[in-house]
Design an enzyme around this catalytic site. Sequence first.
Site, PDB file in Angstrom:
ATOM      1  N   ARG A 377       0.824  -1.212   0.000  1.00 26.48           N
ATOM      2  CA  ARG A 377       0.000   0.000   0.000  1.00 26.48           C
ATOM      3  C   ARG A 377       0.858   1.263   0.000  1.00 26.48           C
ATOM      4  O   ARG A 377       0.404   2.333  -0.384  1.00 26.48           O
ATOM      5  CB  ARG A 377      -0.936  -0.012   1.215  1.00 26.48           C
ATOM      6  CG  ARG A 377      -2.024   1.028   1.151  1.00 26.48           C
ATOM      7  CD  ARG A 377      -3.113   0.779   2.164  1.00 26.48           C
ATOM      8  NE  ARG A 377      -2.604   0.692   3.519  1.00 26.48           N
ATOM      9  CZ  ARG A 377      -3.371   0.448   4.587  1.00 26.48           C
ATOM     10  NH1 ARG A 377      -4.665   0.248   4.430  1.00 26.48           N
ATOM     11  NH2 ARG A 377      -2.853   0.388   5.788  1.00 26.48           N
ATOM     12  N   LEU A 381      -0.450   2.313  -5.128  1.00 27.97           N
ATOM     13  CA  LEU A 381      -1.309   3.444  -5.447  1.00 27.97           C
ATOM     14  C   LEU A 381      -0.594   4.789  -5.319  1.00 27.97           C
ATOM     15  O   LEU A 381      -0.823   5.680  -6.146  1.00 27.97           O
ATOM     16  CB  LEU A 381      -2.574   3.404  -4.587  1.00 27.97           C
ATOM     17  CG  LEU A 381      -3.514   2.260  -4.972  1.00 27.97           C
ATOM     18  CD1 LEU A 381      -4.644   2.109  -3.977  1.00 27.97           C
ATOM     19  CD2 LEU A 381      -4.084   2.486  -6.370  1.00 27.97           C
ATOM     20  N   VAL A 499     -10.016   1.283  -3.892  1.00 25.86           N
ATOM     21  CA  VAL A 499      -9.340   0.017  -3.597  1.00 25.86           C
ATOM     22  C   VAL A 499      -8.302   0.175  -2.490  1.00 25.86           C
ATOM     23  O   VAL A 499      -7.920   1.279  -2.113  1.00 25.86           O
ATOM     24  CB  VAL A 499      -8.691  -0.568  -4.865  1.00 25.86           C
ATOM     25  CG1 VAL A 499      -9.744  -0.807  -5.936  1.00 25.86           C
ATOM     26  CG2 VAL A 499      -7.606   0.358  -5.406  1.00 25.86           C
ATOM     27  N   GLU A 500      -7.834  -0.966  -1.973  1.00 29.67           N
ATOM     28  CA  GLU A 500      -6.826  -1.043  -0.904  1.00 29.67           C
ATOM     29  C   GLU A 500      -7.221  -0.206   0.315  1.00 29.67           C
ATOM     30  O   GLU A 500      -6.412   0.492   0.913  1.00 29.67           O
ATOM     31  CB  GLU A 500      -5.442  -0.624  -1.427  1.00 29.67           C
ATOM     32  CG  GLU A 500      -4.855  -1.628  -2.394  1.00 29.67           C
ATOM     33  CD  GLU A 500      -3.383  -1.369  -2.710  1.00 29.67           C
ATOM     34  OE1 GLU A 500      -2.742  -0.622  -1.954  1.00 29.67           O
ATOM     35  OE2 GLU A 500      -2.894  -1.932  -3.693  1.00 29.67           O
ATOM     36  N   GLY A 501      -8.487  -0.295   0.671  1.00 30.08           N
ATOM     37  CA  GLY A 501      -9.004   0.474   1.801  1.00 30.08           C
ATOM     38  C   GLY A 501      -9.680   1.727   1.291  1.00 30.08           C
ATOM     39  O   GLY A 501      -9.017   2.705   0.954  1.00 30.08           O
TER      40      GLY A 501
END
Length: 829
Positions: A377, A381, A499-501
């Site tokens: 993460r 991103l 995405v990713e939280g």
Amino acid sequence: MSYWFLVSLPPLVVALAYGRAPFFAWYGVGLVWVAALAWLAGWSAPVAVVALAALAVAGGVFVVPGIRRRLVTAGIFKAFRKALPSMSQTEKDALEAGTVWWEGQLFSGKPDWNTLLAYPAPRLTPEEQRFLDVETSELCRLTRDWECTQAQDMPEAVWRYIREKGFLGMIIPTEYGGKGFSAFAHSQVITKLSTRSSAPAVTVMVPNSLGPAELLLHYGTPEQKQHYLPRLARGQEIPAFALTSPWAGSDAASIPDAGVVCMGVHGGREVLGMRVSFDKRYITLAPVCTVFGLAFRLYDPQHLLGEVEDLGITCALVPHDHPGVDIGRRHFPLNAVWMNGPIRGKDVFMPLDFIIGGPAMAGQGWRMLMECLAAGRSISLPGSNTGMQKMTARAVGAYARVRYQFKTAVGKFEGVEEALTRIGANTWLSDAARVMTAGAIDLGEKPSVVSAIVKFHVTERARQTVNDGMDVIGGKGICLGPQNFLGRAYQQIPVGITVEGANILTRSLILFGQGAIRCHPYVLKEMDAARSGDLKSFDEAFWGHVGYTLSNAARAVVMGLTGSHFVAVPDAGGKGVAPETRRYYQQLTRFSAAFAFLADISMGTLGGALKRKEKLSARLGDILSLMYLASAALKRYEDEGRQAADAPLLHWVIWDCMFKAQNAFEGVIANFPNRLFATLLRRIVVFPLGRPYFVPSDQLGHEVATLLINPSATRDRLTSDVYLPTDVEEPVGALEAALHATIEAEPVEAKVRRAIKSGQFKPGLLVGGGVDALYDVAVAAGIISRDEHALITRRGELRDKVIRVDDFPYDFGLRQALDGQADEARKAA
């Protein structure tokens, strides 16, 4: 008595305000103040002695640990344990995952800036730099985003190049055939690819982020590593990771996918394994994967593995063609080209050897995921969204200089300048945060809170940057086609937000909710001591916490009342920091102390209810995040050699961060449930002399915007690693050429305007001559030379390429659909 008071009090107050004072220092302050009161009231010596003795006895209860624990701490301990909410194992794993890095310093109230500045600036090795310059640039050249969009896939040549050149194995060590690249190199590659197209960027990003390779490296058995890692490195295997289900998106720990330990047949013989049912969606690379990681909850009702029935979340590695696996079709995330789709299975039998790490790691999947998430993460991103911003800054800045309206470059209008300023500043700040955080990964950190900070803020600032870019280029941006360099990025910006939280969840629950416990020097110790029933450890943590809170309160008040002018600034290894940044370090230190105290007051007065006060928690998270971003900006400025030409970018982002942090402070205080505390916080602790920061000035914004529309070393640093095609038939290539042609032609334009104004010639009606017909008249009249006219002509040709938009046959979409149906029919036949 008066002499003792006057001499002793100032050093004690300074010690409390600028040091981390132990409890006995506060005890000493109490004795001094009682002595002062006795002197002011004119008490007799016996009365003063009795008063001091009484205070000494009462204080002795707190100073002597054994007495304090029995008479005071025991009661607090009992109440604390009763009030402490229960915590599931998955919550505990998430909370304890990763490491605490620079964010812990900011949470302490007394950040050590020398520590930050001493962290080495990330650097690429010669091999990594060559890969970025050669292979990554070639992959960019091979990929044309519009062509991929029309085919809804990358060409086979691009897929082959990705596999053969090792893009899928950048994080895999060389002993397994991988590149063994650093986190920073991984980030640089993703950033550059994202300046060209999301298709190769995401395709390369996912296998090198949270996925089978990362999990195998940390937890795989030797056999699993030897089998899969070389194959992944060579591109023989394309991996995916199946975590999200339709019923558990943000709440991934509640996945309903489940397996049961049982006997079954695999490879022609009966073995101990698992029968698993799963329904996953949004799985990147699922339609093309050859192996996928699978997260599910494993149960052992027959106790075939041990006494525990609910083993917990488990991660397995499953071949895509394993019996019972249904890869499904594909999703279209905002019509993105990269592959994404569902993976399903009903009662799929798998041997226990499929578990990553083998049977011993059954039930350890959630901890594995949480420990590995911080690295991925921090890179994926932030890298892709920074790349998107760099491309926007480069291309939109050029467009704003080339595109004229009202006889002026649109980039010189103040309204457009506002958008250009945000584009430039947000890009510079996002890149600073990306680089600093990737560097932390290479230092061995797994900063779970920092990864959430950079993921949230870089994606949000990318959204602002691309939106601003679309506003500047106007109609050019809303007509899709091969000449549109920004429309596809605009379409896909929400993907990074989701995405990713998801960003709403990240801001509301993670940045402060997780950060307060992980970064605070005492809270997690208090919780662990309470849960284990360790009164002694709780006593040490609790009273350390009390001293910490009071010390930060005193420091915040003193720094607020003195404008933080007496705060020590870092010496940066003996060379000192740039003079123009000195006040920023002082003010950030002051904000850190105020934040630490405000966080403690919030947790102390609201307790477990703070978790439900998501707006307050989000604002506290904003303060922590903005201090981290400002820290990254200061470090970038130092690491890059204090480039004076870049100073407007630094100043703008610091003022923006600090102004927004002030607003977040005000948001917490204005909505604090306890109004007495709110008043004291605002008037005494946080803003005793008013708010020191305001919005960045228009003049500073003008300086930033000017950097985007003029070629310079600063512009090159800001947009480093943007892929720049030389073909003027490509939109970004045309923009680069048109920018230089426009600047070369501007003196000629000015010469013609002066001639008209002075009456040297009259341009005439110029009917039907086009926008550049004026210069045909000027060269005929001898106002400009043939060479100057050639500059104008070249500028006009490139300008027209830049401003053109694509058009298509009216039935273009229908033809595509019919062609697609025909292709499907041929494949089916």
